[in-house]
Scaffold this active site. Structure first.
Site, short mmCIF file in Angstrom:
data_model
loop_
_atom_site.label_atom_id
_atom_site.label_comp_id
_atom_site.label_asym_id
_atom_site.label_seq_id
_atom_site.Cartn_x
_atom_site.Cartn_y
_atom_site.Cartn_z
N ASP A 147 0.74 -1.24 -0.05
CA ASP A 147 0.03 0.08 -0.05
C ASP A 147 0.83 1.33 -0.07
O ASP A 147 1.77 1.21 0.80
CB ASP A 147 -0.87 0.01 1.24
CG ASP A 147 -1.91 1.09 1.24
OD1 ASP A 147 -2.63 1.12 0.11
OD2 ASP A 147 -2.01 1.80 2.30
N GLU B 282 1.69 -0.16 -4.97
CA GLU B 282 0.77 0.93 -5.16
C GLU B 282 1.31 2.17 -5.38
O GLU B 282 2.07 2.84 -4.34
CB GLU B 282 -0.19 1.02 -4.36
CG GLU B 282 -1.28 1.84 -4.42
CD GLU B 282 -2.36 2.46 -3.52
OE1 GLU B 282 -3.25 3.00 -3.76
OE2 GLU B 282 -1.78 2.33 -2.18
#
Length: 529
Positions: free
Chosen positions: A201, A264
Site C-alpha cells: 500500500d 501501489e
C-alpha cells in the site's frame, strides 16, 4: 512461457474481502467465503488472488488502519482460516497475494500506544513527532489525503504527530532502523505461512522530507478537487530514500524463491518506472494505473501504451490495471459495452493484468444512500466524489435479494441490475462472464499474448489497433472505442474472438473490415507464405 516467472504469466484477481462472500451471515465477507469461491476463480481463468487487508483493525479505514500486522481480524476469521485458504488455493494452482500496509498503523496499534505514552519511550521515534510551530500551530503546512491538516496535536506529550491519511492512521518513521526490522519480520511471518507475494500500500509515500519543509502551492489546483491537491507533494511523496526500502523488501522476498512485490504507486510514468530499480532489484511490478484515469479514446490509449512500453527499462515487466477498490468501476466510467472493449484491451496488452472482483460480470457502481455511507473519504469531504463505497458493494452471485453474498444484512447495499450476477450469466453465451472466460482462455493458451512483443500501436479515428507476435504466431487486435461503426484495415487470418460474439471462427480475407460500434476483435493472422 516456461522462462517467465509465474507472476509474469499470471492474471491477478483482486478480492475485497468485506464484499466477496460472507459465510457466517454477519453481512461482512470473510476468509471462509473466499475459500468457498476459489473454484470460481479457477474456472474464470485467474491465476492469483490479491486479498485486501484482513488484519485486526478498528476498521476506521476498513483494514488500512492496522492494529496487529501478524494476525487476522475476527470478523474475517482466524489464522487457521487463512492457512486453509492458502492451502486450498495452492491445491487449485492459485497463488495468494496479501495486502501489506507499511506506511501507517492504527493509532490503536501497541507500537503507537507506546510511542505516544511519553517523549522518552523507546518507540517514540517509530512515528513522526514534531514540536508545534512558534504560534503553537502545526509544524508545517502538510495536508492529509483525507482532508485538513496532516498533523494531530497530542496534549499528553505536547507534540504533533503526522498522518498522511486519517488521524487514526499515524505514519511510521521509516528512517528508524527498528521500524524497518519490525516490518521485515512482518513480511517474513506471512511468507513463512505460504503467501506468494505482497501488494504494498502507498509504497511511494513511505519516506518524508527529513527537514519537514513546507510543500509549495499547486498552481493548477481546481475547486472541487481533494484538499491535499492544493499543494505539490514535493516533500511528502517519492523521496529518493524510498528506493532503499523497496530494494530491502525485494531482497527479503527473493530469499523465499519466486515471490512477487507489487507497489501501489500513483506517479507519472518517468517516476513510476524508477521503482523497478536500476538493476531490476526494486518492485517486480510498480502498479500502472493509467487506464483508470485515461480519457477513453483511441488516440489517448495509443499514446499511453506506446509511451509506457518505451519508458520501461529493459529488465522491467509491464502491468495494467482497469479498476480497484479506490476508483469507480470501469462499467460505470465508460459504459457496459465499452467495458468489454476495455477487457479485451487489458487482457491482450503486453504485461500482467489485474482484474477487480465483479468487473467480469459487468458490475457498476452502487448507489449508497446518505445514511448508509461508510467510507471516511466521503464522510470527511462530502460532495466532492471521493467516496469509495460505490465500487466496494458486495459481489453479485445470483439474483436473490442479497445476491447470494450473505444470509444477513450486507454491510453495503447490493448494487443490483438485471442479469448482473454469476448465476444468470453462467449459461448465457453472450454474457459478460462468458466473454471474460473466453478471453482469459485465449490468453492462457497463446504464448504470443503473454510473452510476445507488442508492435504497431496505432489509432485511426475511434479505432485502436496493435499486434502481438512471438515467432510465427501473430495476433491483430482492433478496438472500436466509440459507438459508431468504423472501417479498419486488417490482415488475412481467422477471427478468434469478438466482444459481440459474432463471426468468431470465420476466415478474414482483408484488406479491410467493418468494425461495429463498441466492438473489439482478435484476429489470428495467417502465417506468411
Amino acid at each position: 512461457m516456461s522462462e517467465l516467472a509465474w507472476w509474469q504469466r499470471a492474471v491477478i484477481y483482486q478480492v475485497y474481502p468485506r464484499s466477496f462472500q460472507d459465510e457466517n451471515g454477519d453481512g461482512i465477507g470473510d476468509l471462509a467465503g473466499i475459500t468457498a469461491r476459489l473454484h470460481y476463480l479457477r474456472a474464470l481463468g485467474a491465476d492469483a488472488l490479491w486479498i485486501s487487508p484482513v488484519y485486526p483493525s478498528p476498521m476506521v479505514d476498513f483494514g488500512y488502519d492496522v492494529a496487529d500486522y501478524c494476525a487476522i481480524a475476527p470478523m474475517f476469521g482466524t489464522l487457521d482460516d487463512f492457512d486453509r485458504l492458502v492451502t486450498h488455493a495452492h491445491e487449485l494452482g492459485l497463488k495468494v497475494l496479501l495486502d501489506f500496509v507499511p506506511n501507517h498503523s492504527s493509532d490503536k496499534h501497541p507500537w503507537f500506544t507506546e510511542s505516544r505514552s511519553s517523549r522518552d519511550n523507546p518507540k517514540r521515534d517509530w512515528y513522526l513527532w514534531r514540536d508545534p510551530a512558534p504560534d503553537g500551530g502545526p509544524p508545517n503546512n502538510w495536508l492529509s489525503r483525507m482532508g485538513g491538516s496532516a498533523w494531530e496535536w497530542d496534549r499528553l506529550t505536547g507534540q504533533y504527530y503526522y498522518h498522511a491519511f486519517l488521524r487514526e492512521q499515524p505514519d511510521l518513521n521509516w528512517r528508524n532502523a527498528d521500524v524497518r526490522t519490525a516490518m521485515d519480520c512482518v513480511m517474513r511471518f506471512w511468507l513463512d505461512r505460504g503467501v506468494d507475494g505482497f501488494r504494498v500500500d502507498v509504497l511511494w509515500l513511505l519516506i518524508k522530507d527529513a527537514l519537514f519543509r513546507d510543500n509549495p502551492p499547486n498552481p493548477q489546483f481546481k475547486a472541487g478537487e481533494p484538499d491535499h491537491h492544493r499543494q505539490l507533494q514535493t516533500y511528502t511523496e517519492d523521496q529518493p530514500e524510498v528506493h532503499d526500502i523497496v530494494r530491502s523488501m525485494r531482497a527479503t522476498l527473493d530469499e523465499y524463491g519466486e515471490r512477487v512485490l507489487i507497489g501501489e504507486i500513483y506517479l507519472p510514468v518517468p517516476q513510476l518506472v524508477s521503482y523497478y530499480g536500476p538493476n531490476g532489484d526494486g518492485a517486480n511490478m510498480p502498479f500502472n494505473f493509467q487506464l483508470i484515469s485515461a480519457p477513453w479514446n483511441a488516440t489517448e490509449i495509443a499514446r499511453i501504451v506506446s509511451e509506457y512500453d518505451h519508458a520501461l527499462p529493459l529488465h522491467a515487466w509491464p502491468n495494467w490495471v482497469l479498476g480497484n477498490h479506490d476508483n469507480p468501476r470501469v462499467a460505470s466510467r465508460i459504459g457496459v459495452r465499452q467495458a468489454r472493449v476495455a477487457a479485451m484491451l487489458l487482457l491482450t496488452l503486453r504485461g500482467t493484468p489485474t482484474l477487480y472482483y465483479g468487473d467480469e460480470i459487468g458490475m457498476t457502481d452502487g448507489t449508497i444512500p446518505p445514511d448508509r455511507v461508510q467510507d471516511p473519504a466521503e464522510l470527511r469531504q462530502p460532495g466532492i466524489g471521493q467516496g469509495r463505497d460505490p465500487e466496494r458493494t458486495p459481489m453479485q452471485w445470483d439474483g436473490s435479494p442479497n445476491a447470494g453474498f450473505s444470509s444477513g444484512v450486507p454491510w453495503l447495499p447490493i448494487s443490483g441490475g438485471d442479469g448482473i450476477n454469476v448465476v444468470d450469466q453462467d449459461s448465457k453465451p453472450s454474457s459478460m462472464l462468458m466473454f471474460y472466460r473466453r478471453l482469459l482462455a485465449l490468453r492462457g493458451s497463446e504464448p504470443a499474448l503473454v510473452e510476445g512483443a507488442i508492435e504497431r500501436v496505432v489509432s485511426s479515428g475511434s479505432v485502436l489497433t496493435y499486434e502481438r507476435h512471438l515467432g510465427d504466431h501473430r495476433f491483430f487486435i482492433a478496438l472500436n472505442m466509440a459507438g459508431a461503426d468504423a472501417q479498419v484495415e486488417v490482415p488475412q487470418g481467422t477471427l478468434v474472438l469478438s466482444t459481440t460474439g459474432c463471426h468468431e471462427g470465420e476466415r478474414i480475407e482483408g484488406p479491410s473490415l467493418l468494425l461495429a460500434g463498441d466492438e473489439g476483435i482478435v484476429i489470428r493472422a495467417s502465417k506468411p507464405a
